[in-house]
Design an enzyme around this catalytic site. Structure first.
Site, PDB file in Angstrom:
ATOM      1  N   GLY A  12       0.821  -1.213   0.000  1.00 45.11           N
ATOM      2  CA  GLY A  12       0.000   0.000   0.000  1.00 45.11           C
ATOM      3  C   GLY A  12       0.850   1.254   0.000  1.00 45.11           C
ATOM      4  CB  SER A  13       0.123   4.598   1.396  1.00 47.14           C
ATOM      5  OG  SER A  13      -1.150   4.701   0.772  1.00 47.14           O
ATOM      6  CB  THR A  14       4.632   1.720   3.456  1.00 45.28           C
ATOM      7  OG1 THR A  14       4.269   0.435   2.967  1.00 45.28           O
ATOM      8  CG2 THR A  14       3.881   2.004   4.749  1.00 45.28           C
TER       9      THR A  14
END
Length: 664
Positions: free
Chosen positions: A378-380
């Site tokens: 995801g966003s990491t």
């Protein structure tokens, strides 16, 4: 009668008469007793003539057989001769005994002694102690304790005897107790029932186990019983004195010290020592003669392995993670604490297990999820897109973007986590607010092959280098195999998979001025003098420039600001940079997306990074955004780590991050 007349009479066949005085009676009697009676001469003439015809002429003279030779008288033995013969015979026999005795005692003495000794000797193996596993400060995480296996020679245990005192006379007498008596004596000491012990003692095998892994104290009690045919086999038992701290990293062994998981399995060659042996004498009943030790070959213990883990920090990470997993109802969670140079200081999993009794845990909890379990980050993962775009010069932190709530690409609709109208954001603002749409708008400026090259250099889809048992390399398809939508999903962390250590390694690269260092778990081996032999230096890879890494760190500080997605990650007195992640979770049980993966990965101090902490929770049900479920764990663990490692605040202030074009 004259001579002529006598000869005439002989020829005519008329016998001559012998005067009586010329044949004395005594002599005649003597001859009669010593000579056989002559055959009768009164046979018919025809019969005599026929027999004479078959005889030589010399035997036919006179017309009768010559007298037979006189018989030899038997001689009586002389006493002196007989005595001499007997004496010679006895001397001969004694000389044979003397020669044999001389051969045995002089010529073959050593060989016969060795043969006799060999019949009394027995050799038993002595197992080598398994090497210890210690943390970075030498605190023991795994060690070996002295234990004994109790064995039996079933052919001699039946001879078990005991001296008992007669209650009447008071005298001691020998009583044969046999197998039943031996079982009754051994069972209470070994903590076993009599029937089971008796079954193990019964048979014809020269070697069999009664029980394994008894303590030295128990063996001393067994030995004191003096049961015939009972012998010790020295061995060791693996023990994990840290109460399971670091269990998913250290691993565990089976009952026979067979490595089954973790570093116990990976480092088995280093940890396994060289067995020895002990040779001793036994008496006719098979009992060990205490003074009969002949030879002993000492066992060489395995090497002591020192890890990069910090036992206290590992404990803190496990405690904080377990509490949050329970609070959120998550399936599982991981925490990775890594130094800026790639050394793993903590690698926590929840739920975990007790390596002293692994059978009491669920099989799913025995693995190291931080390395074996892969997920869409995801966003990491957006930090990799940002690093590539900055390095390639297609954007700067202040590049403005008009970000809508959703965007259409490759026949798909992509949207942000929250519905919103068009927002005016800088690229720093896109990262701070974790906008999927804004990340696509920046990342599509890069060719797919360029983006793949950066992902690859960050270690995605590559082995971590730890070679940990059960480790997964993650998933990253070749750019030519990307689907139309995957071209865009990889930009914000879907369509690819990582494990927790790989995800932490991305931030270690940014913290280390753009150089990725292959992660380390083993610091080296310790010799008998306590000297550390360091492990080989890890591989290093330049991913982005130091300037790009420094720029990206400043941008990531905006994530923990009041306007970012993780203000709960702030630590008083320290500058913190990091990124949240909230991704749909792929569930292999249904082959569909179900639930979420919430994460936060950050570094501190942001202006001079020393440590990286990555927190991931799988399918939490009471909250799932990374900023609310993972960021608090990051703050707790990072605060403790900074204090434990004695890393002071830098004293500098965080820069002002322009999140919108209007910000000054």
């Amino acid at each position: 009668m004259d001579a002529k007349g006598a000869r005439g009479s002989a020829r005519s066949g008329t016998p001559n008469r012998v005067p009586a005085q010329r044949k004395p009676a005594a002599r005649s009697a003597s001859r009669t007793t010593t000579r056989p009676t002559p055959r009768s001469t009164t046979r018919p003439a025809a019969q005599r003539s026929a027999r004479a015809a078959g005889r030589p002429a010399s035997q036919q003279r006179g017309g009768r057989r010559p007298p037979p030779p006189p018989a030899r008288r038997p001689k009586l033995g002389h006493p002196q001769r007989r005595a001499r013969a007997m004496f010679i015979g006895v001397c001969f026999v004694l000389s044979l005994f003397a020669v044999q005795l001389l051969r045995l005692q002089a010529l073959d003495a050593s060989a016969m002694a060795e043969q006799a000794l060999g019949s009394r000797l027995t050799t038993v193996p002595v197992s080598a102690a398994r090497g210890e596993i210690v943390d970075r400060s030498g605190v023991v995480l795994a060690t070996s304790l002295e234990r004994y296996n109790v064995t039996v020679d079933q052919t001699t245990v039946q001879l078990y005897k005991k001296y008992e005192r007669d209650p009447v006379t008071g005298k001691k007498h020998e009583v044969t107790l046999g197998i039943a008596g031996a079982a009754a004596a051994l069972a209470p000491v070994l903590g076993m029932d009599v029937a089971t012990v008796e079954a193990k003692l019964t048979g014809t095998r020269r070697f069999a186990y009664i029980t394994k892994g008894v303590t030295p104290e128990v063996w001393r009690k067994v030995d004191a019983l003096g049961v015939t045919g009972i012998y010790p086999e020295r061995t060791t038992q693996r023990s994990y004195p840290a109460d399971g701290v670091g269990a998913s990293v250290v691993g565990f062994v089976g009952k026979d010290n067979t490595p089954l998981a973790g570093l116990e399995l990976k480092l088995n060659k280093l940890l396994t020592g060289t067995p020895g042996s002990q040779t001793y004498e036994r008496d006719p009943q098979g009992r060990h003669i205490p003074t009969g030790d002949i030879a002993q070959k000492a066992a060489v213990p395995g090497s002591t392995v020192q890890l990069t883990l910090d036992r206290d920090l590992q404990w803190k990470a496990e405690q904080a993670l377990a509490a949050k997993v329970k609070e959120t109802g998550a399936l599982s969670g991981t925490v990775v604490v890594m130094s800026v140079d790639g050394r793993i200081l903590a690698l926590a999993n929840a739920p975990t297990f007790d390596p002293n009794v692994p059978a009491q845990s669920k099989p799913a909890n025995l693995s190291n999820r931080a390395l074996s379990e892969v997920y869409e980050p995801g966003s990491t993962s957006k930090v990799m897109t940002a690093a590539a775009a900055l390095e390639e010069g297609v954007v700067t932190p202040s590049t403005p973007f008009e970000v809508p709530g959703e965007i259409h690409r490759a026949g798909k609709v992509f949207h942000d986590s929250h519905a919103h109208a068009v927002e005016a954001l800088t690229f720093a603002g896109v990262l701070a607010k974790s906008s999927n749409v804004g990340t696509i708008m920046a990342g599509e400026k890069l060719a797919p092959t360029t983006m793949y090259s950066y992902l690859n250099k960050f270690g995605i889809g590559q082995p971590s280098g730890l070679a940990f048992p059960g480790e997964s390399r993650g998933i990253l398809a070749q750019p030519q195999d990307w689907s139309g939508s995957q071209r865009y999903t990889v930009l914000f962390g879907q369509g690819l998979s990582v494990n927790a250590v790989q995800a932490a390694g991305v931030y270690q690269t940014i913290a280390n001025d753009g150089v990725r260092v292959q992660p380390e778990l083993v610091a080296g081996t310790v010799d008998a003098n306590g000297t550390l032999k360091p492990a080989a230096a890890p591989k290093q890879t330049r991913v982005v420039s130091a300037k790009t890494a420094a720029t990206l760190r400043r941008m990531l500080e905006g994530v923990v600001s009041k306007d970012g997605t993780a203000p709960e990650a702030k630590i008083a007195g320290y500058r913190v940079a990091g990124k949240t992640g909230t991704a749909q979770r792929f569930d292999p049980t249904c082959g569909c997306y179900r639930g979420y993966t919430g994460s936060f990965i950050g570094m501190a101090p942001a202006d001079d990074p020393q440590l990286v902490v990555a927190v991931t929770l799988q399918r939490p049900v009471r909250g799932y955004f990374g900023g609310t479920v993972a960021a608090p764990v990051f703050k707790d663990v990072m605060t403790y780590a900074l204090q434990k490692m004695q890393i002071p605040p830098t004293g500098s202030k965080s820069p002002t991050i322009r999140l919108t074009p209007k910000d000054r």
